[in-house]
Design a protein around this motif. Structure first.
Motif, PDB file in Angstrom:
ATOM      1  N   ALA A 227      33.531  46.771  57.252  1.00  0.00           N
ATOM      2  CA  ALA A 227      34.621  47.747  57.375  1.00  0.00           C
ATOM      3  C   ALA A 227      34.060  49.157  57.492  1.00  0.00           C
ATOM      4  O   ALA A 227      34.504  49.945  58.341  1.00  0.00           O
ATOM      5  CB  ALA A 227      35.568  47.629  56.185  1.00  0.00           C
ATOM      6  N   ASP A 228      33.079  49.477  56.669  1.00  0.00           N
ATOM      7  CA  ASP A 228      32.449  50.801  56.735  1.00  0.00           C
ATOM      8  C   ASP A 228      31.736  51.005  58.065  1.00  0.00           C
ATOM      9  O   ASP A 228      31.815  52.077  58.670  1.00  0.00           O
ATOM     10  CB  ASP A 228      31.445  50.985  55.598  1.00  0.00           C
ATOM     11  N   LYS A 229      31.049  49.989  58.515  1.00  0.00           N
ATOM     12  CA  LYS A 229      30.246  50.077  59.748  1.00  0.00           C
ATOM     13  C   LYS A 229      31.118  50.349  60.978  1.00  0.00           C
ATOM     14  O   LYS A 229      30.730  51.119  61.854  1.00  0.00           O
ATOM     15  CB  LYS A 229      29.454  48.785  59.932  1.00  0.00           C
ATOM     16  N   VAL A 230      32.288  49.712  61.038  1.00  0.00           N
ATOM     17  CA  VAL A 230      33.152  49.876  62.215  1.00  0.00           C
ATOM     18  C   VAL A 230      34.303  50.845  61.945  1.00  0.00           C
ATOM     19  O   VAL A 230      35.211  50.973  62.760  1.00  0.00           O
ATOM     20  CB  VAL A 230      33.671  48.526  62.747  1.00  0.00           C
ATOM     21  N   VAL A 231      34.237  51.524  60.809  1.00  0.00           N
ATOM     22  CA  VAL A 231      35.180  52.568  60.426  1.00  0.00           C
ATOM     23  C   VAL A 231      36.628  52.052  60.425  1.00  0.00           C
ATOM     24  O   VAL A 231      37.504  52.591  61.102  1.00  0.00           O
ATOM     25  CB  VAL A 231      35.038  53.834  61.314  1.00  0.00           C
ATOM     26  N   LEU A 232      36.839  50.991  59.662  1.00  0.00           N
ATOM     27  CA  LEU A 232      38.175  50.427  59.468  1.00  0.00           C
ATOM     28  C   LEU A 232      38.412  50.259  57.973  1.00  0.00           C
ATOM     29  O   LEU A 232      37.473  50.172  57.197  1.00  0.00           O
ATOM     30  CB  LEU A 232      38.295  49.064  60.162  1.00  0.00           C
ATOM     31  N   THR A 233      39.663  50.172  57.597  1.00  0.00           N
ATOM     32  CA  THR A 233      39.972  49.939  56.191  1.00  0.00           C
ATOM     33  C   THR A 233      39.692  48.477  55.850  1.00  0.00           C
ATOM     34  O   THR A 233      39.678  47.615  56.749  1.00  0.00           O
ATOM     35  CB  THR A 233      41.451  50.245  55.885  1.00  0.00           C
TER      36      THR A 233
ATOM     37  N   TYR B 299      34.795  43.797  69.994  1.00  0.00           N
ATOM     38  CA  TYR B 299      33.419  44.060  70.413  1.00  0.00           C
ATOM     39  C   TYR B 299      32.685  44.852  69.342  1.00  0.00           C
ATOM     40  O   TYR B 299      31.530  44.557  69.033  1.00  0.00           O
ATOM     41  CB  TYR B 299      33.416  44.810  71.746  1.00  0.00           C
ATOM     42  N   ASP B 300      33.351  45.860  68.766  1.00  0.00           N
ATOM     43  CA  ASP B 300      32.724  46.666  67.716  1.00  0.00           C
ATOM     44  C   ASP B 300      32.265  45.801  66.545  1.00  0.00           C
ATOM     45  O   ASP B 300      31.173  45.987  66.014  1.00  0.00           O
ATOM     46  CB  ASP B 300      33.689  47.743  67.204  1.00  0.00           C
ATOM     47  N   VAL B 301      33.095  44.856  66.143  1.00  0.00           N
ATOM     48  CA  VAL B 301      32.740  43.955  65.037  1.00  0.00           C
ATOM     49  C   VAL B 301      31.591  43.037  65.455  1.00  0.00           C
ATOM     50  O   VAL B 301      30.628  42.858  64.709  1.00  0.00           O
ATOM     51  CB  VAL B 301      33.963  43.134  64.581  1.00  0.00           C
ATOM     52  N   LEU B 302      31.692  42.466  66.647  1.00  0.00           N
ATOM     53  CA  LEU B 302      30.649  41.542  67.112  1.00  0.00           C
ATOM     54  C   LEU B 302      29.299  42.247  67.243  1.00  0.00           C
ATOM     55  O   LEU B 302      28.265  41.691  66.853  1.00  0.00           O
ATOM     56  CB  LEU B 302      31.058  40.899  68.438  1.00  0.00           C
ATOM     57  N   VAL B 303      29.292  43.466  67.769  1.00  0.00           N
ATOM     58  CA  VAL B 303      28.020  44.183  67.916  1.00  0.00           C
ATOM     59  C   VAL B 303      27.449  44.550  66.547  1.00  0.00           C
ATOM     60  O   VAL B 303      26.229  44.483  66.344  1.00  0.00           O
ATOM     61  CB  VAL B 303      28.142  45.420  68.836  1.00  0.00           C
ATOM     62  N   ALA B 304      28.296  44.921  65.600  1.00  0.00           N
ATOM     63  CA  ALA B 304      27.806  45.243  64.255  1.00  0.00           C
ATOM     64  C   ALA B 304      27.131  44.026  63.629  1.00  0.00           C
ATOM     65  O   ALA B 304      26.063  44.137  63.027  1.00  0.00           O
ATOM     66  CB  ALA B 304      28.953  45.728  63.372  1.00  0.00           C
TER      67      ALA B 304
END
Length: 111
Positions: A61-67, A41-46
């Motif tokens: 990756a930066d937007k959803v705080v993942l590597t 969901y975090d990726v889809l909303v971004a």
């Protein structure tokens, strides 16, 4: 850096515990309703909130705080489900975009 006082640490721990509890409840709610996992969901909303509905993988990756490596694997899973597709960039042959698909938009809006 200033040393934190015990009361400041207590507030910080309370915040972290509350955040963790809320995240678990949201994840359970999504699972119970047969929706996409929260990280999806975090990726889809971004992507949905981006006017072009696409974003460079590094930016995502930066937007959803993942590597970068985690976002790559996650986008691969989302691509297999038909929620996103990857698109090569014109300006950088090594880079790519994650692009929200119609199915991805539906999954986001449903969740």
């Amino acid at each position: 850096m200033k040393k934190l006082q015990e009361d400041q640490l207590a507030v910080w721990r309370t915040f972290l515990n509350t955040h963790s509890t809320v995240i678990r409840l949201i994840e359970k709610d999504l699972l119970d309703q047969d929706q996409v996992p929260l990280i999806w969901y975090d990726v889809l909303v971004a992507l949905y909130q981006t006017p072009s509905r696409k974003m460079r993988m590094s930016e995502l990756a930066d937007k959803v705080v993942l590597t970068p490596s985690v976002i790559t694997r996650l986008v691969e899973r989302l691509e297999k489900e038909g929620y996103v597709r990857r698109e090569r960039t014109e300006e950088d042959r090594r880079g790519s975009y994650a692009v929200l698909t119609r199915e991805g938009k539906r999954a986001f809006l449903k969740a």
